[in-house]
Design an enzyme around this catalytic site. Structure first.
Site, PDB file in Angstrom:
ATOM      1  N   CYS A  83       9.414  -5.172  -7.136  1.00 27.60           N
ATOM      2  CA  CYS A  83       8.740  -5.876  -6.242  1.00 27.60           C
ATOM      3  C   CYS A  83       8.840  -7.483  -6.138  1.00 27.60           C
ATOM      4  O   CYS A  83       9.882  -7.549  -5.383  1.00 27.60           O
ATOM      5  CB  CYS A  83       7.032  -5.443  -6.604  1.00 27.60           C
ATOM      6  N   HIS A 178       5.990  -0.213  -8.040  1.00 28.48           N
ATOM      7  CA  HIS A 178       5.925  -0.804  -9.362  1.00 28.48           C
ATOM      8  C   HIS A 178       6.112   0.903 -10.094  1.00 28.48           C
ATOM      9  O   HIS A 178       5.304   1.597  -9.935  1.00 28.48           O
ATOM     10  CB  HIS A 178       4.278  -1.117  -9.535  1.00 28.48           C
ATOM     11  N   GLU A 180       6.060   0.988 -13.270  1.00 28.85           N
ATOM     12  CA  GLU A 180       5.548   0.761 -14.909  1.00 28.85           C
ATOM     13  C   GLU A 180       4.004   1.330 -14.855  1.00 28.85           C
ATOM     14  O   GLU A 180       3.820   1.375 -15.980  1.00 28.85           O
ATOM     15  CB  GLU A 180       5.926  -0.634 -15.216  1.00 28.85           C
TER      16      GLU A 180
HETATM   17  N1  GLN Z   1       3.762  -9.976  -2.175  1.00 27.04           N
HETATM   18  C1  GLN Z   1       4.405 -10.453  -3.528  1.00 27.04           C
HETATM   19  C2  GLN Z   1       5.492 -11.650  -3.010  1.00 27.04           C
HETATM   20  O1  GLN Z   1       5.743 -11.792  -2.037  1.00 27.04           O
HETATM   21  C3  GLN Z   1       5.054  -9.122  -4.158  1.00 27.04           C
HETATM   22  C4  GLN Z   1       4.039  -8.310  -4.682  1.00 27.04           C
HETATM   23  C5  GLN Z   1       4.250  -7.704  -5.876  1.00 27.04           C
HETATM   24  O2  GLN Z   1       4.951  -8.162  -6.992  1.00 27.04           O
HETATM   25  N2  GLN Z   1       3.315  -6.663  -6.134  1.00 27.04           N
HETATM   26  O3  GLN Z   1       5.838 -12.129  -3.992  1.00 27.04           O
END
Ligand code: GLN
Length: 206
Positions: A83, A178, A180
């Site tokens: 992410c 994610h 994890e």
């Molecule tokens: N929206 C977040 C960003 O731009 C990422 C979200 C996440 O890691 N769950 O960094």
């Protein structure tokens, strides 16, 4: 690497640090929380967890981690980015805040918050290339998508609409979701096996 046990750092500035460590330990790795440059010494691999990429960018600079991490990535340190971690690995970002930079190394463009501000989180079941068995149940939280894939980068996961949510090179693995928190350790297993062990294992002795 102590014996056959890889040492994996987890960037511990924000995000699901304990969750990543738990999965990695379950798979036999030793884990270290990375908060400054000296924590990078002797690592066999690194996880960049989710969080807020613009905040992580600022914290990386404050902690003096940005340049050593950039060097490590370019020198071939295996890295799993999830992410916001994927955003940190990307060469280019769409929707960055003013002045936001990435570590780079992965020749892709990612669009931040690509599912719109309404869709804060959703679950999905997706097949990931290189992972055997049933598709993975994963969670997307204000997730990015990959909008450009450079040469030398493999697409390993897409949504039904074709959105790219997983990419890999020989040493870098980036996913928009994610892995994890789902209780399924197969993505971390692939990282340890295909990227970390294949890199650090000594050649077989005869
Ligand atoms: N929206 C977040 C960003 O731009 C990422 C979200 C996440 O890691 N769950 O960094």
């Amino acid at each position: 690497m102590a014996g056959n046990t890889p040492t994996i750092g987890v960037l511990a500035l924000q995000g699901d640090v304990a969750e990543h460590e738990a999965v990695l330990r379950e798979l036999g790795a030793t884990t270290i929380q990375v908060r400054n440059a000296s924590d990078l010494d002797g690592l066999d691999g690194l996880v960049l967890p989710g969080g807020e990429s613009s905040v992580m960018d600022k914290l990386l600079r404050i902690c003096g981690l940005r340049d050593p991490l950039r060097e490590g990535i370019r020198a071939g340190l295996p890295v799993l980015g999830t992410c916001a971690g994927l955003i940190l690995l990307a060469e280019n970002i769409e929707g960055a805040i003013s002045g936001q930079e990435t570590l780079g190394g992965l020749d892709v463009t990612v669009a931040r918050n690509a599912f719109g501000s309404q869709v804060v989180s959703h679950e999905a079941t997706i097949a990931v290339e290189g992972i055997e068995g049933p598709p993975l149940d994963v969670l997307f939280i204000r997730a990015p998508v990959v909008t450009r894939v450079g040469p030398g980068v493999r697409v390993i996961a897409t949504l039904e609409d074709g959105s790219v949510v997983g990419v890999a090179t020989e040493t870098l693995l980036g996913v928009a979701f994610h892995p994890e928190v789902s209780g399924d350790n197969r993505l971390h297993k692939m990282f340890l096996h295909d990227m970390v062990r294949s890199r650090v294992s000594p050649p077989a002795r005869r």
